[in-house]
Enzyme design. Structure first.
Site, PDB file in Angstrom:
ATOM      1  N   GLU A 191       0.686  -1.109   0.061  1.00 57.56           N
ATOM      2  CA  GLU A 191       0.105  -0.133   0.063  1.00 57.56           C
ATOM      3  C   GLU A 191       0.913   1.125  -0.011  1.00 57.56           C
ATOM      4  OE1 GLU A 191      -2.836  -0.724   3.350  1.00 57.56           O
ATOM      5  OE2 GLU A 191      -3.795  -1.810   1.867  1.00 57.56           O
ATOM      6  N   PHE A 295      -2.464   4.360  -4.857  1.00 58.06           N
ATOM      7  CA  PHE A 295      -1.439   3.209  -5.216  1.00 58.06           C
ATOM      8  C   PHE A 295      -1.648   1.819  -4.294  1.00 58.06           C
ATOM      9  CE2 PHE A 295       2.231   0.977  -4.016  1.00 58.06           C
ATOM     10  CZ  PHE A 295       2.990   0.480  -5.336  1.00 58.06           C
ATOM     11  N   ASP A 381       5.369  21.660 -35.540  1.00 62.62           N
ATOM     12  CA  ASP A 381       4.519  21.110 -34.521  1.00 62.62           C
ATOM     13  C   ASP A 381       3.222  20.558 -34.689  1.00 62.62           C
ATOM     14  OD1 ASP A 381       3.615  21.822 -31.464  1.00 62.62           O
ATOM     15  OD2 ASP A 381       5.631  22.322 -31.185  1.00 62.62           O
ATOM     16  N   ASP A 549      11.593  16.016 -15.403  1.00 66.61           N
ATOM     17  CA  ASP A 549      11.988  15.196 -14.147  1.00 66.61           C
ATOM     18  C   ASP A 549      13.010  14.229 -14.725  1.00 66.61           C
ATOM     19  OD1 ASP A 549      10.803  12.552 -14.919  1.00 66.61           O
ATOM     20  OD2 ASP A 549       9.265  13.550 -14.728  1.00 66.61           O
ATOM     21  N   GLU A 629      15.546  43.154 -37.368  1.00 63.69           N
ATOM     22  CA  GLU A 629      15.389  41.952 -36.648  1.00 63.69           C
ATOM     23  C   GLU A 629      16.128  40.784 -37.036  1.00 63.69           C
ATOM     24  OE1 GLU A 629      10.954  42.898 -34.360  1.00 63.69           O
ATOM     25  OE2 GLU A 629      11.104  42.185 -36.622  1.00 63.69           O
TER      26      GLU A 629
END
Ligand code: DGJ
Length: 744
Positions: A191, A295, A381, A549, A629
């Site tokens: 658990e 979970f 994209d 991550d 630019e």
């Protein structure tokens, strides 16, 4: 060898260049944590365990029996009543056995009982780094890593837990993971199966975490610990924009250059919990792992469960050194792509320029202009497939929308290649829209019980990646597109949180596994793509930085940092990101002004300076730019290529803290040999009759003489680091400066 076992004292010592980690087999076989901090050599740190007889802190059975015998022999009871799981520091805490603090492991046995006691059984020390089946983890060879495996077992149920420790001495890295094995004859439900527990004998620590939201990720938050539990985590199915699975505990006085700091980075991309408890006797416990909410994992006899890796690092000398440990270690021993080391192309992405409204001619026009300015890759994209003209349709249909390509996708790729540019493509494999051929054919492939309507987010539903047939379809369908032309880059997007997490393939008692099985499925799918297309540069994205991550970094060397491309917000977002992740993992582009997310107008130079603290590229319609630019873009691209080595592989220094300095933001990169540095500064708030804007350089050699471009200055590293630099007077908000610092 960086790992030692003292047979007499029963103490394990893990050494890195600047840190020592120690645990020991205590009386009755419990594995106790003894020390983690600045380096000590040849010591047994078990003397740090404070022994006291404390009310309501019970003792293990064997301790009680000893007490009874001692009592009969006339010894004072409080000499022995001190051995308590409630107060002793643990290496892997368990629920139900007298330790009432945060536990790593909570189990429900077949008879409903919930107590686990883990005792030492055996250990193994070997050169090299352990691997985790199906999970990302740091890697390397026998010359760099050492591994310690300690096997613990519950004497009553036979439940076994193997604690894994990897030591990467050179970068002050210690990794941890755990593997739980059911050695009984009945099923066992986990658990709570966290990856690690880290104890600290004091209360005197600050907790640094990185919170945020879509478009404003990884904002640093620092606060002193308070008694009780405090945590960050995610139950969104992904690591999330909202809290990052990287945290720091540090001395209250610690800053960039001073003080002990502990980093904890979770190599996982789904739900996570980082929980810190300051207990009743001022001890600090930190646990990290998969979030227990929702979970539950069933282990049949002889089955095992692997809890993902946590990467620890300790710096005795402040936050900069801690970040640099992670930067160097992740670049060299986590990112498993040749692109971690090779130069990546400067790209232009059409998302902010066109959204879904494009065709091959529009893209070619952008590519032509981009090529002239030195840009090396065009990335197409969202919007090239199925009937994807809006964000409510088409996801799942990974075939080209021929209406947008007069001669097909292959012809467009060839034309872009003929210009001398590379070609990249966007995909969002994990999702499906109901308005798609895929959904009409396989409505049951989504997560969620069929008798519920479920939650919609961006008009899309989540495919059940735990299912082999779903992954096979995605691999084949997207693979066919990748095989149809010379595609050299893939942006892998993911645009919603997981809800209604339920898998049609799992039995009722295994539904608590669905969230983690989704992540395992995702990892398996990414691994297959990586193996089949080792030369493709993959970029991970989740509405910007919603899955930033260490788990994703293992598969994909860069991550789109945020959907917010505003230079001023990006300074804060990239500042927070830099604490735990290397700069060359940070996807950063120059976009148009007024910025599409904030409406803010900033000079092109400042936008360029900020995007250079990352992978660098453009996300705008270059055909709409003025000649002036375009000239500026040309110079930026040329500058970035000159700066590449020092930015991507040099040491990164945060020179200002956005909480402290509202006038300027400054950061720098210093080459490993300290011969070259780049300093970037953006003025955040122009003032009338302003005080001089000063800041100090870092990371230079004190006695070396450096020239500083733009300031007509030749001074020592000591002068630049202790005296600092003074910005030339210039009017206007968001003015930026780039100083090239060269050893003479
Ligand atoms: C979210 C990403 O973060 C954006 O860059 C863009 O790719 C869109 N998705 C496309 O839908």
């Amino acid at each position: 060898m960086a790992i030692y076992y003292d047979e007499d004292a029963k103490v394990f010592t893990l050494q890195t260049r600047h840190s020592t980690y120690q645990s020991g087999i205590g009386k009755y076989g419990y594995l106790l944590h003894l020390y983690y901090g600045a380096k000590v050599e040849g010591e047994d740190m078990s003397y740090l365990i404070y022994k006291d007889d404390r009310g309501f802190s019970g003792n293990p059975y064997e301790a009680y029996m000893e007490e009874e015998q001692a009592f009969l022999a006339g010894v004072k009871p409080d000499a022995i009543r001190s051995y308590s799981m409630d107060t002793y520091p643990q290496e892997y805490s368990t629920f139900g056995s007298g330790d009432f603090r945060s536990s790593c492991l909570a189990v429900r046995f077949a008879d409903g009982s919930q107590t686990t006691e883990l005792r030492y059984r055996s250990h193994r020390i070997y050169r090299g780094k352990y691997a985790l089946p199906g999970l990302p983890a740091m890697w390397g060879d026998e010359t760099e890593w050492d591994t310690l495996e300690i096997t613990l077992q519950d004497p009553y149920s036979g439940l076994e837990t193997v604690l894994l420790y990897g030591v990467l001495e050179a970068y002050d890295i210690i990794t941890r993971a755990a593997c739980i094995v059911n050695r009984s004859t009945e099923p066992v439900d986990l658990e709570r199966a966290l990856s690690m527990c880290l104890e600290h004998p004091d209360a005197n620590l600050d907790f640094i975490s990185f919170y945020g939201r879509h478009n404003m990720e990884r904002q640093l938050h620092r606060c002193p610990l308070r008694h009780g539990k405090q945590s960050v985590g995610s139950v969104r199915g992904t690591s999330s924009h909202h809290y990052n699975p990287f945290i720091i505990l540090c001395e209250p006085g610690a800053n960039e250059d001073y003080g002990g700091c502990y980093g904890m980075s979770f190599v996982y991309s789904g739900n996570f919990l980082a929980e810190i408890e300051l207990d009743q006797i001022n001890q600090t416990r930190c646990v990290m792992g998969i979030h227990p909410e929702g979970f539950c994992w069933r282990l049949d006899p002889e089955e095992s469960f692997t809890a993902p890796e946590v990467v620890l690092s300790y710096s005795p000398a402040g936050l900069t050194a801690l970040s640099q440990n992670y930067h160097q270690a992740y670049r060299s021993h986590l990112i498993a792509s040749r692109w971690s080391r090779e130069r990546r192309p400067v790209l232009i992405n059409n998302w902010e320029a066109t959204k879904f409204d494009f065709n091959d001619q529009k893209l070619l026009a952008i590519a032509r202009e981009a090529k002239d300015l030195g840009i090396e890759m065009l990335v197409m994209d969202d919007g090239w497939f199925g009937n994807r003209d809006y964000d409510r349709r088409g996801l799942g249909d990974w075939f080209v929308n021929e209406k947008k390509f007069s001669n097909g996708l292959t012809a467009l790729i060839d034309s872009v290649n003929e210009l001398g540019m590379k070609f990249g493509i966007w995909v969002e494999p994990e999702m499906v829209n109901e308005d798609s051929e895929l959904f009409r054919k396989h409505p049951d492939w989504c997560l969620g019980a069929p008798w519920r309507k479920g939650v919609y987010s961006r008009g899309q539903r989540v495919l059940d990646l735990s299912r082999t047939e779903v992954r096979d379809y995605l691999f084949d369908a997207i693979g066919a597109v990748l095989d149809s032309g010379n595609i050299e880059y893939v942006k892998w997007d993911m645009n919603r949180s997981l809800t209604d997490v339920w898998s049609a393939k799992l039995t009722p008692e295994r539904q608590g596994e669905a969230g983690h099985r989704y992540v395992l499925g995702l990892y398996e799918l990414m691994e297959r793509f990586k193996q089949k297309y080792p030369d493709i540069l993959f970029e991970s994205c989740s509405g910007g930085g919603g899955r930033f991550d260490a788990g994703m970094l293992y598969y994909m060397p860069q991550i789109w940092c945020s959907d917010n491309t505003d230079a001023i917000d990006r300074i804060r977002i990239q500042y927070g990101t830099s604490f735990g992740y290397p700069i060359n993992a940070v996807g950063a582009h120059v976009s148009v002004v007024p910025n599409q997310q904030t409406g803010r107008v900033t000079p092109l130079a400042a936008r360029g300076a900020v995007a250079m603290a990352g992978t660098f590229g453009y996300e705008l319609d270059i055909t709409q730019m003025t000649d002036a630019e375009k000239q500026c873009v040309k110079e930026q691209v040329a500058d970035f290529k000159r700066y590449y080595e020092v930015i991507q592989y040099g040491r990164y220094y945060r020179l200002t803290d956005p909480e402290e300095r509202k006038d300027i933001a400054a950061w720098s990169f210093v080459s490993e040999d300290q011969a070259r540095a780049l300093i970037f500064v953006v003025v955040l708030h122009a003032q009338a009759n302003a005080p001089a804007l000063r800041f100090k350089a870092k990371g230079l050699q004190p006695d070396r003489i450096y020239s500083v471009s733009g300031l007509n200055l030749q001074v020592s590293g000591a002068a630049l680091m202790h005296g600092g630099l003074v910005l030339p007077k210039k009017k206007g908000d968001y003015i930026s400066f780039t100083f090239e610092v060269e050893a003479t």
